[in-house]
Design an enzyme around this catalytic site. Structure first.
Site, short mmCIF file in Angstrom:
data_model
loop_
_atom_site.label_atom_id
_atom_site.label_comp_id
_atom_site.label_asym_id
_atom_site.label_seq_id
_atom_site.Cartn_x
_atom_site.Cartn_y
_atom_site.Cartn_z
CG HIS A 75 34.37 13.48 8.53
ND1 HIS A 75 34.74 15.03 8.24
CD2 HIS A 75 33.74 13.05 9.38
CE1 HIS A 75 33.30 15.01 8.84
NE2 HIS A 75 32.70 14.07 9.63
CB CYS A 102 30.24 14.49 7.10
SG CYS A 102 29.80 13.95 8.67
CD GLU A 113 37.43 16.01 6.59
OE1 GLU A 113 36.94 15.14 5.53
OE2 GLU A 113 36.26 16.45 7.40
NE ARG A 148 24.24 11.97 18.73
CZ ARG A 148 25.24 12.89 19.11
NH1 ARG A 148 24.77 14.25 18.11
NH2 ARG A 148 26.24 12.93 20.21
N1 GLN Z 1 25.24 16.44 11.62
C1 GLN Z 1 25.50 15.80 11.06
C2 GLN Z 1 25.01 14.54 11.78
O1 GLN Z 1 24.83 14.05 12.67
C3 GLN Z 1 26.34 16.12 10.25
C4 GLN Z 1 27.67 15.80 10.86
C5 GLN Z 1 29.29 15.81 10.10
O2 GLN Z 1 28.65 16.46 9.72
N2 GLN Z 1 30.71 15.41 10.56
O3 GLN Z 1 25.17 13.22 11.41
#
Ligand code: GLN
Length: 537
Positions: A508, A382, A510, A463
């Site tokens: 994710h 992410c 995980e 986001r």
């Molecule tokens: N801050 C980043 C976003 O909002 C990544 C979010 C995250 O790693 N869960 O896209």
């Protein structure tokens, strides 16, 4: 009709109620029953999505995109239950629901009170989860510790549940601490007596006590607990400290906790053992043949629970590869200040997890550059993928000061940015790209070898997205875009050419890893790390 097990906690928090609940789920599932598990959280937030990891630990995302308590992660890792938004309820959600109905006029003429309106709403949500999951057994874990003011409505609903559903259909388990006092050289049962006493004042008489303890409980201690707490001796279950949390189902099974539960419910189920779990998970976790050190470069490093599912997934990858994974937790701000060498020398893999906000980002970027340039296996998750993109933009594509608009809204090279449609969103709760989305994997990619299929579903919570304007340039420079969310043409997986294992994903993985079925990206990451380690010997 479903049967219900309520699990409360006493004496202190952090006794491992989530793992105990998940383990009970596991031993019942092994008897051929379909189980589901719920967590009732006493806080006022609607969900933990807006909470700081320091407050709450990891936010666990379900397949349907609910942002939930990390205990749901334990439930999914230990059992086959697939949790959803119905499996985690908070005080905030309950009040929100009741107040919305009140404004709508649904209770017209009545005074709305904790009993019966709030407790009815709680009971309704529990029954809803039973209905949706079609589980034979619904295990309901109540957050907090008995005696807390804020969990009282949940406990009151729990008490009423047996009255409503019948004695045989509801079982109460209380998890408590039996401390060993070194100076006296004795095990003390008094805190447990008090805790059960408090529970009884509320009207709940536990049927089973699970006693967390450092030292084994003698028969006489068990008899004492039994007598003072009004619980049969065989239902006083000992839960000692263990080396691997995956041993707990075996610990419970040995004390025939499954039988005790089934006989209360008057259920006759097939006999079962946990041989496979014992062989493929526990014995491998306890007797690793190799060792490997993986660096996790994040900003909530000092907190045990902030990257819970990631740490567990690394352990799962280790179990599969017969390796004990030593996790070196590195604060990205330290790398930011002192450079990566000092921290990453000697590690065989670098993982950069998800996160929000600018703090620590430059350290993560430095760690990724170090892994890229030194051929160290790298897995970015992410925000970890977004940082890998920024690093590549700056150091390979020559886009000076390239950034994500999350950290620098005016950057000249917004390689990570919001989609136009997202600019309108003003609420912060529940408005991210959440839950499972399909991802198409390209032929000829490492990702395809890892997953073994071209269509996968993984969970999201973010986001910002890769800015497709830069795709061609990046491709020319050696970055491969191997996984795409077809409907919106969004980048899901990136890989680097000419690197043994450099892979980063917008999702994710995980959240879907289990000890007996590691997430493919973690399984292969550990394998690549072992190869990297061997190549250096
Ligand atoms: N801050 C980043 C976003 O909002 C990544 C979010 C995250 O790693 N869960 O896209």
């Amino acid at each position: 009709m479903s049967k219900y097990i309520f699990i409360t906690g006493g004496v202190i928090s952090s006794l491992g109620k989530g793992i105990a609940s998940a383990s009970i789920g596991k031993i019942l599932e092994s008897r051929g029953l379909k189980v589901t598990l719920m967590k009732l959280d006493p806080y006022i937030n609607v969900d933990p999505g807006t909470m700081n990891p320091y407050q709450h630990g990891e936010v666990y995302v379900t397949e349907d995109g609910a942002e939930t308590d990390l205990d749901l992660g334990h439930y999914e890792r230990f059992t086959n239950a697939q949790t959803s938004k119905y499996n985690n309820i908070t005080t905030g959600q309950i009040y929100n629901w009741v107040i919305t109905k009140e404004r709508h006029g649904d209770y017209l003429g009545k005074t709305i009170q904790v009993i019966p309106h709030i407790t009815d709403a709680i009971k309704e949500k529990i029954k809803k989860c039973a209905e949706v999951s079609k589980a034979d057994i619904v295990i309901v874990e109540i957050g907090g510790t008995v005696g807390d003011i804020e969990s009282l409505p949940f406990l009151e609903a729990t008490r009423q549940f047996r009255l409503d559903m019948g004695y045989d259909n509801v079982l109460y388990i209380h998890l408590t601490l039996v401390p060993y006092i070194k100076a006296a050289g004795e095990i003390k049962t008094k805190p447990t007596q008090h805790s059960v006493g408090t529970l009884r004042e509320i009207g709940i008489i536990p049927d089973v006590l699970v006693c967390r303890t450092e030292k084994p409980l003698s028969d006489s201690v068990k008899e004492k607990i039994s007598l003072f707490c009004n619980v049969r001796t065989e239902a006083v279950i000992e839960s000692p400290d263990v080396d691997s949390i995956y041993q707990i189902p075996l610990v419970f099974k040995k004390q025939i906790l499954d039988e005790i539960i089934l006989s209360h419910f008057k259920l006759i189920c097939k006999f079962s053992d946990l041989k496979e779990w014992e062989r493929n998970v526990v014995s491998k976790a306890l007797n690793p043949k190799k060792g490997i050190t993986i660096a996790v470069v994040g900003k909530y490093i000092e907190l045990q629970d902030a990257y819970k599912s990631i740490y567990e997934s690394l352990i799962h990858g280790g179990i599969y590869n017969d390796a004990k994974v030593e996790i070196k937790k590195i604060d990205s701000e330290d790398i930011q200040k002192k450079g990566p060498e000092e921290f990453l020398k000697g590690v065989s893999g670098v993982l950069v997890p998800g996160g929000f906000g600018y703090r620590g980002i430059e350290g993560k970027i430095k760690a990724i550059q170090f892994a890229r340039e030194n051929n160290i296996p790298f897995l970015g998750l992410c925000l970890g993928m977004q940082c890998a993109v920024i690093e590549f933009a700056r150091h390979v594509c020559g886009l000076k000061n390239a950034n994500s608009t999350e950290f620098d809204p005016k950057t000249k090279y917004p390689v990570i940015s919001l989609l136009a449609e997202q600019n309108k969103i003003s609420d912060l709760g529940g408005t991210m790209r959440l839950g499972a989305y399909p991802c198409k994997i390209k032929k000829g990619s490492l990702a395809l070898t890892i997953y073994g299929r071209t269509l996968i579903y993984e969970r999201h919570r973010h986001r910002y997205e890769f800015n497709n304007k830069y795709r061609k340039l990046f491709e020319r420079k050696g970055l491969k875009f191997c996984g795409i969310y077809p409907k919106k043409n969004l980048v899901e997986i990136i890989e680097l050419k000419n690197h043994p294992y450099f892979i980063a994903v917008q999702f994710h993985p995980e959240f879907k890893s289990k000890p007996d079925k590691p997430a493919p990206l973690f399984r292969e990451f550990i394998k690549a790390a072992l190869e990297f380690q061997n190549s250096g010997e």
